[in-house]
Enzyme design. Sequence first.
Site, PDB file in Angstrom:
ATOM      1  N   LYS A 118       0.841  -1.206   0.000  1.00 31.03           N
ATOM      2  CA  LYS A 118       0.000   0.000   0.000  1.00 31.03           C
ATOM      3  C   LYS A 118       0.874   1.253   0.000  1.00 31.03           C
ATOM      4  O   LYS A 118       0.593   2.224  -0.703  1.00 31.03           O
ATOM      5  CB  LYS A 118      -0.958  -0.023   1.205  1.00 31.03           C
ATOM      6  N   GLN A 140      -4.762  -2.010   9.341  1.00 32.72           N
ATOM      7  CA  GLN A 140      -4.611  -3.327   8.717  1.00 32.72           C
ATOM      8  C   GLN A 140      -5.182  -4.418   9.633  1.00 32.72           C
ATOM      9  O   GLN A 140      -4.818  -4.512  10.792  1.00 32.72           O
ATOM     10  CB  GLN A 140      -3.120  -3.582   8.425  1.00 32.72           C
ATOM     11  N   ASP A 169     -11.408   2.074   3.631  1.00 32.78           N
ATOM     12  CA  ASP A 169     -11.692   0.650   3.436  1.00 32.78           C
ATOM     13  C   ASP A 169     -13.189   0.404   3.257  1.00 32.78           C
ATOM     14  O   ASP A 169     -13.605  -0.677   2.878  1.00 32.78           O
ATOM     15  CB  ASP A 169     -11.222  -0.153   4.664  1.00 32.78           C
TER      16      ASP A 169
END
Length: 284
Positions: free
Chosen positions: A53, A97, A120
Amino acid sequence: MKAQLIDGKMISAEIKAEAAAEAAALKEQGIEPCLAVVLVGDNSASKVYVSNKEKACAAVGIKSVSHVLSGETTEEELLALIDALNKDANVHGILVQMPLPKQIDERKVILAISPEKDVDCFHPMNVGNLHTGAKGFLPCTPAGIIELIKRSGHSIEGKNCVVIGRSNIVGKPVAMLLMQENGTVTICHSKTKDLVGICRGADIIVSATGKVDTVTADMVKEGAIIIDVGMNRNAEGKLCGDVDFENVKEVAGAITPVPGGVGPMTIAMLMKNCNTAARIQNGI
Ligand code: NDP
């Protein structure tokens, strides 16, 4: 090989190029899109995801700031960091994460992230927006799947779509997006009776079970589009999807490989969401 190979590497590169142009345009307006990435503990797969990322952000021209916390971090400490990032006007997207160590409640963390920074698209507010068709973030992997189908020249409208898997991250949201594209959607899961029969009627199959050989050639209608979300290891330890690629590619009309199909799309769509976050927070 009979089927068209849907090239996720190429399509994701196209999307990243679009995201780069959008980030450059935002910078010209004095806005530097910025993603904060939070990693707790040292899960090796998570470390790879986070580093990918960061690399994508650098390539696209989005600033990334990483916060690497020890595996002993308390829920309180993580929530305090999220609160600080929520308040930081220079941070537009926050990505924590998953999975998190067991002392931390993932749901509390998802709820703590400001919906405006939730790149997200896990926050219930954004999930609600998705379900009601309101504007906002689209979940990365599901939105990437829709792009793969459309950009490889296929329409979803009126098609019989079968989604195998009902997780909050993939199955449910991809079913919702396929319906919004006017597909007729059936969601299957581990308790589904006659998965084979249901799949045989499908024009589009999206498999997200995490189980090798969930979709075999006898389940696939001639010419169907097959999207393989799974990331599994086969008996030889090689990365593979949910679909028996070698045999299904001789029956299907189009198919995604693993690796190189859905995988690269997730990060490309994340880059788009970071730009969207920067625009939302600047009222443009
Ligand atoms: P989950 O384990 O959360 O969900 C799996 C789903 O598949 C469940 O709904 C389960 O049913 C269903 N299922 C399992 N076995 C069968 C079966 N034999 N027949 C029918 N349905 C079955 O997984 P995720 O959704 O998080 O991920 C799915 C896969 O996609 C994984 O391999 C993951 O690594 C991969 N993935 C890839 C991404 C990418 O970027 N390419 C991103 C996210 C995930 P039930 O609900 O009844 O248990």
